[in-house]
Scaffold this motif. Sequence first.
Motif, PDB file in Angstrom:
ATOM      1  N   GLY A  43       0.816  -1.219   0.000  1.00 15.42           N
ATOM      2  CA  GLY A  43       0.000   0.000   0.000  1.00 15.42           C
ATOM      3  C   GLY A  43       0.846   1.263   0.000  1.00 15.42           C
ATOM      4  N   GLY A  47       0.364   1.379   8.220  1.00 16.11           N
ATOM      5  CA  GLY A  47      -0.950   1.287   8.876  1.00 16.11           C
ATOM      6  C   GLY A  47      -1.613  -0.067   8.740  1.00 16.11           C
ATOM      7  N   THR A  49      -4.030  -2.927   8.339  1.00 10.19           N
ATOM      8  CA  THR A  49      -5.486  -2.991   8.543  1.00 10.19           C
ATOM      9  C   THR A  49      -6.105  -1.609   8.656  1.00 10.19           C
ATOM     10  OG1 THR A  49      -5.392  -5.115   9.692  1.00 10.19           O
ATOM     11  CG2 THR A  49      -7.214  -3.656  10.303  1.00 10.19           C
ATOM     12  N   TRP A  52      -6.311   0.322   5.341  1.00  6.25           N
ATOM     13  CA  TRP A  52      -7.204  -0.192   4.298  1.00  6.25           C
ATOM     14  C   TRP A  52      -8.680  -0.142   4.693  1.00  6.25           C
ATOM     15  CZ3 TRP A  52      -5.003  -0.633  -0.225  1.00  6.25           C
ATOM     16  CH2 TRP A  52      -3.671  -1.025  -0.335  1.00  6.25           C
ATOM     17  N   ASN A  53      -8.973  -0.410   5.952  1.00  5.28           N
ATOM     18  CA  ASN A  53     -10.392  -0.584   6.359  1.00  5.28           C
ATOM     19  C   ASN A  53     -10.956   0.732   6.883  1.00  5.28           C
ATOM     20  OD1 ASN A  53     -11.047  -3.786   6.430  1.00  5.28           O
ATOM     21  ND2 ASN A  53      -8.886  -3.383   6.832  1.00  5.28           N
ATOM     22  N   CYS A  60     -11.609  -0.374  16.604  1.00  3.20           N
ATOM     23  CA  CYS A  60     -11.217  -1.639  17.237  1.00  3.20           C
ATOM     24  C   CYS A  60     -12.318  -2.084  18.202  1.00  3.20           C
ATOM     25  CB  CYS A  60      -9.884  -1.487  17.967  1.00  3.20           C
ATOM     26  SG  CYS A  60      -9.821  -0.133  19.132  1.00  3.20           S
ATOM     27  N   TYR A  67      -5.102  -2.457  23.050  1.00  2.00           N
ATOM     28  CA  TYR A  67      -4.829  -2.687  21.623  1.00  2.00           C
ATOM     29  C   TYR A  67      -3.858  -1.613  21.129  1.00  2.00           C
ATOM     30  CZ  TYR A  67      -5.624  -3.677  16.684  1.00  2.00           C
ATOM     31  OH  TYR A  67      -5.445  -3.998  15.346  1.00  2.00           O
ATOM     32  N   GLY A 144       5.076  -9.962   7.782  1.00  4.40           N
ATOM     33  CA  GLY A 144       4.158  -9.211   8.637  1.00  4.40           C
ATOM     34  C   GLY A 144       2.990  -8.821   7.751  1.00  4.40           C
ATOM     35  N   GLY A 146       0.045  -9.850   7.691  1.00  2.80           N
ATOM     36  CA  GLY A 146      -1.275  -9.769   8.322  1.00  2.80           C
ATOM     37  C   GLY A 146      -2.087 -11.034   8.151  1.00  2.80           C
ATOM     38  N   LEU A 148      -5.596 -10.676   8.202  1.00  7.77           N
ATOM     39  CA  LEU A 148      -6.851 -10.236   7.576  1.00  7.77           C
ATOM     40  C   LEU A 148      -6.553  -9.093   6.613  1.00  7.77           C
ATOM     41  CD1 LEU A 148      -8.997 -10.303  10.861  1.00  7.77           C
ATOM     42  CD2 LEU A 148      -9.184 -11.894   8.951  1.00  7.77           C
ATOM     43  N   LEU A 395       2.612 -14.304  -1.173  1.00  5.59           N
ATOM     44  CA  LEU A 395       4.068 -14.112  -1.242  1.00  5.59           C
ATOM     45  C   LEU A 395       4.706 -15.053  -2.269  1.00  5.59           C
ATOM     46  CD1 LEU A 395       4.976 -13.929   2.566  1.00  5.59           C
ATOM     47  CD2 LEU A 395       4.578 -12.033   0.987  1.00  5.59           C
ATOM     48  N   SER A 440      -7.109 -13.199  19.862  1.00  7.17           N
ATOM     49  CA  SER A 440      -6.440 -12.470  20.942  1.00  7.17           C
ATOM     50  C   SER A 440      -6.372 -10.995  20.578  1.00  7.17           C
ATOM     51  CB  SER A 440      -5.011 -13.000  21.146  1.00  7.17           C
ATOM     52  OG  SER A 440      -4.190 -12.668  20.042  1.00  7.17           O
ATOM     53  N   VAL A 442      -4.421  -8.726  19.070  1.00 13.56           N
ATOM     54  CA  VAL A 442      -3.388  -9.111  18.101  1.00 13.56           C
ATOM     55  C   VAL A 442      -2.084  -8.330  18.307  1.00 13.56           C
ATOM     56  CG1 VAL A 442      -2.846  -9.369  15.640  1.00 13.56           C
ATOM     57  CG2 VAL A 442      -5.144  -9.855  16.444  1.00 13.56           C
ATOM     58  N   ILE A 446       1.560  -9.955  18.344  1.00 13.70           N
ATOM     59  CA  ILE A 446       2.597  -9.520  17.399  1.00 13.70           C
ATOM     60  C   ILE A 446       3.895  -9.212  18.147  1.00 13.70           C
ATOM     61  CG2 ILE A 446       3.284  -7.511  15.976  1.00 13.70           C
ATOM     62  CD1 ILE A 446       0.334  -7.472  14.940  1.00 13.70           C
TER      63      ILE A 446
HETATM   64  P1  FAD Z   1      -1.916  -5.853   8.718  1.00 13.52           P
HETATM   65  O1  FAD Z   1      -2.342  -4.715   9.532  1.00 13.52           O
HETATM   66  O2  FAD Z   1      -2.940  -6.583   7.948  1.00 13.52           O
HETATM   67  O3  FAD Z   1      -0.776  -5.316   7.745  1.00 13.52           O
HETATM   68  C1  FAD Z   1      -0.224  -6.138   6.758  1.00 13.52           C
HETATM   69  C2  FAD Z   1       0.303  -5.260   5.660  1.00 13.52           C
HETATM   70  O4  FAD Z   1       1.028  -6.099   4.753  1.00 13.52           O
HETATM   71  C3  FAD Z   1      -0.797  -4.608   4.838  1.00 13.52           C
HETATM   72  O5  FAD Z   1      -0.627  -3.220   4.825  1.00 13.52           O
HETATM   73  C4  FAD Z   1      -0.626  -5.191   3.437  1.00 13.52           C
HETATM   74  O6  FAD Z   1      -0.848  -4.238   2.427  1.00 13.52           O
HETATM   75  C5  FAD Z   1       0.816  -5.647   3.451  1.00 13.52           C
HETATM   76  N1  FAD Z   1       1.061  -6.776   2.559  1.00 13.52           N
HETATM   77  C6  FAD Z   1       0.381  -7.949   2.503  1.00 13.52           C
HETATM   78  N2  FAD Z   1       0.926  -8.742   1.559  1.00 13.52           N
HETATM   79  C7  FAD Z   1       1.962  -8.054   1.032  1.00 13.52           C
HETATM   80  C8  FAD Z   1       2.911  -8.338   0.015  1.00 13.52           C
HETATM   81  N3  FAD Z   1       2.896  -9.500  -0.637  1.00 13.52           N
HETATM   82  N4  FAD Z   1       3.844  -7.408  -0.282  1.00 13.52           N
HETATM   83  C9  FAD Z   1       3.893  -6.221   0.383  1.00 13.52           C
HETATM   84  N5  FAD Z   1       2.987  -5.894   1.347  1.00 13.52           N
HETATM   85  C10 FAD Z   1       2.061  -6.805   1.653  1.00 13.52           C
HETATM   86  N6  FAD Z   1      -7.399  -7.198  16.025  1.00 13.52           N
HETATM   87  C11 FAD Z   1      -7.515  -6.985  17.352  1.00 13.52           C
HETATM   88  O7  FAD Z   1      -6.766  -7.570  18.121  1.00 13.52           O
HETATM   89  N7  FAD Z   1      -8.427  -6.103  17.840  1.00 13.52           N
HETATM   90  C12 FAD Z   1      -9.274  -5.414  17.048  1.00 13.52           C
HETATM   91  O8  FAD Z   1     -10.083  -4.649  17.543  1.00 13.52           O
HETATM   92  C13 FAD Z   1      -9.184  -5.631  15.640  1.00 13.52           C
HETATM   93  N8  FAD Z   1      -9.989  -4.975  14.791  1.00 13.52           N
HETATM   94  C14 FAD Z   1      -9.900  -5.219  13.458  1.00 13.52           C
HETATM   95  C15 FAD Z   1     -10.733  -4.517  12.599  1.00 13.52           C
HETATM   96  C16 FAD Z   1     -10.715  -4.770  11.248  1.00 13.52           C
HETATM   97  C17 FAD Z   1     -11.594  -3.991  10.328  1.00 13.52           C
HETATM   98  C18 FAD Z   1      -9.867  -5.791  10.744  1.00 13.52           C
HETATM   99  C19 FAD Z   1      -9.866  -6.124   9.278  1.00 13.52           C
HETATM  100  C20 FAD Z   1      -9.008  -6.468  11.580  1.00 13.52           C
HETATM  101  C21 FAD Z   1      -9.005  -6.169  12.943  1.00 13.52           C
HETATM  102  N9  FAD Z   1      -8.137  -6.808  13.826  1.00 13.52           N
HETATM  103  C22 FAD Z   1      -8.222  -6.560  15.168  1.00 13.52           C
HETATM  104  C23 FAD Z   1      -7.062  -7.670  13.312  1.00 13.52           C
HETATM  105  C24 FAD Z   1      -5.908  -6.800  12.744  1.00 13.52           C
HETATM  106  O9  FAD Z   1      -5.702  -7.225  11.432  1.00 13.52           O
HETATM  107  C25 FAD Z   1      -4.672  -6.901  13.618  1.00 13.52           C
HETATM  108  O10 FAD Z   1      -5.002  -6.453  14.908  1.00 13.52           O
HETATM  109  C26 FAD Z   1      -3.456  -6.083  13.196  1.00 13.52           C
HETATM  110  O11 FAD Z   1      -3.785  -4.838  12.701  1.00 13.52           O
HETATM  111  C27 FAD Z   1      -2.616  -6.861  12.207  1.00 13.52           C
HETATM  112  O12 FAD Z   1      -1.434  -6.153  11.964  1.00 13.52           O
HETATM  113  P2  FAD Z   1      -0.356  -6.727  10.944  1.00 13.52           P
HETATM  114  O13 FAD Z   1       0.683  -5.702  10.774  1.00 13.52           O
HETATM  115  O14 FAD Z   1       0.047  -8.074  11.349  1.00 13.52           O
HETATM  116  O15 FAD Z   1      -1.175  -6.935   9.581  1.00 13.52           O
END
Ligand code: FAD
Length: 554
Positions: A43, A47, A49, A52-53, A60, A67, A144, A146, A148, A395, A440, A442, A446
Amino acid sequence: MSSPSTSAAEVVDVIGVGAGFSGLYLAHRLTTAGWTFAGFEAGPSVGGTWFWNTYPGARCDVESIYYSYSFDDALQQEWTWSERFAPQAEILSYINHVADRFDLRKYFTLNTRVVGATWNAADRLWEVRLDNGETRRSRYLISGAGGLSTPKDFDVPGLANFTGLQVSTSRWNIALDDLAGKRVAVIGTGSSGVQAIPLIAEVADELTVFQRTPNYVMPARNSELPPEQIQCIKDDYPAIREECRHSLGGIPERPVADKAFDVSDEERQRRYEEAYKRSGFNGVGAEFVDLLTDAEANRTASEFIHNKIREIVKDPATAELLVPKYHPMGAKRSCFGTDYYETFNRPNVSLVSLRDEPIETMTANAIVTSKGTYGVDAVVLAIGFDAFTGPLYGLNITGASGKKLQDAWHNGVRTYLGLMTADFPNFFMVGGPQSPALASNVVMTIEQAVDWIADLIEHARDSGATLVEATAEGQNDWVDITEETVAGTLYATTDSWYRGSNVEGKPNTFLGYVGGVGKYRRMCTEIAKRGYPGVEIDGEAQSRNLGPIHKEIS
Ligand code: FAD
Ligand code: NAP
């Protein structure tokens, strides 16, 4: 220190994928320990999640005071959350603040997707392909990406025929006002739909909600955080965080020891009423210890919520459609909403049950079900994600034996602690499948994962090793442990994204570890103390298996 703009010929210690909570903490933790790091984010911003959302109502549902990152006391002292459950924009500001405060942006190349990665056994390096055509090389590759972050395919029949406004919650790119005066359809009633529906109802001319499976929606009971409460938390933050680290779900627990049928019907009802007022993950679903293990006990909590729905929703037929009778409460992700059920009392809102009348197709301006045609000007898709495996398969990673991850996991996910997988040396997943990330707080999961990975590769570096890999035995043990842990719960009986059942053709395996964040942490710490059983370091493996360690840890 290398930056992502270094030449393709240079080998960086670690390539990290994604710039959400995981990617940023990876960059901070690893560069602080002296590793060179290059992060790639598909992206245009940090940021994840929370970039994008951006749909209306996104926030949250784990309280913001928990969180959020716990790794730096000064950070948690200086940042002040405005609400119990911060809205999306505030969480995104927080993540941006963290990126600036720890000077992390320099490690990331934005607008750049990792599209392939191949293990080069001779050089013990990952060759990582980017969507700009370049290849980068690194000793370690850490996802990392994600759990979702990959939206589910738009599998609604006939969607391509629709010529009106179409938007999805996970890639929201319109203003709420763009829906003003329109006949709007929302398809999907998971957490995203539940948050968006009440706000869309306020602007739409007509809103029709297309519901396939009704969910348990508890009142979010969001509120501003009073300054006294914030001060109290800040005064006690280190202790609060420590409690979270050793809890079941990464938030402070209410000590509950009794079972649903240990108390009289009246007492149980009284306790559910109190829990309903409190709400959150310590609400009704956590009021007795056996609510996720005993179907009869669960029925008492489920029926309590069924009756709340019948009290709130004035039209009895609509109320019955909203009552979640297809699964036990909590066995798929509970939802928290603000005025969700109340919204169905509005004259401009109606509900269509896709269980009674499935969508057959769409036309240019209507949704056609088996029973009728619903004219609409805009369709909002809130249909969820290809959870955990979607981002990892994106990936296109090829392991030591030449197999792609999606082939290695063809019959179901297999990991070591949700952090590593056999045949993919020097590859790690933060918040991966079969880790506690599924159920959990998250951010807490993490931080623990990043710290454990950092410790392991530092341990390898200290002994001059350059290769770490999960053994097949270690992985088999962990798969058995995750399956045994879930087998005694109601998660095992319920179809949901937790089990991959929301995506056509996805193997039905449970995607998390539900033994608790605290137990998992203690197990991971013990594994490190014992020299990493289940991991091969430069070809040397500790033979001890994991089952006994899991049993020893309380
Ligand atoms: P993400 O935040 O998903 O970030 C992953 C990043 O990797 C994204 O920006 C994506 O673009 C990038 N990416 C993916 N594939 C590739 C690639 N091949 N190449 C380059 N970049 C890539 N969790 C909770 O614990 N509490 C909550 O209240 C909660 N609310 C949520 C609300 C929503 C709407 C959603 C969708 C999820 C929620 N979650 C919640 C879960 C949430 O996803 C995690 O809490 C946390 O934000 C995950 O962080 P992350 O960095 O692991 O992944
Ligand atoms: P979700 O929980 O998977 O819900 C998707 C919804 O769309 C379900 O109601 C599903 O019905 C329906 N659906 C899917 N495909 C469909 C189709 N082809 N036709 C009709 N209906 C269809 O997805 P989500 O709401 O985006 O939430 C995913 C997860 O993200 C949550 O569980 C949570 O972990 C996280 N999240 C958290 C928050 C929060 O409050 N903090 C907010 C949003 C998301 P079925 O149930 O029948 O499949």
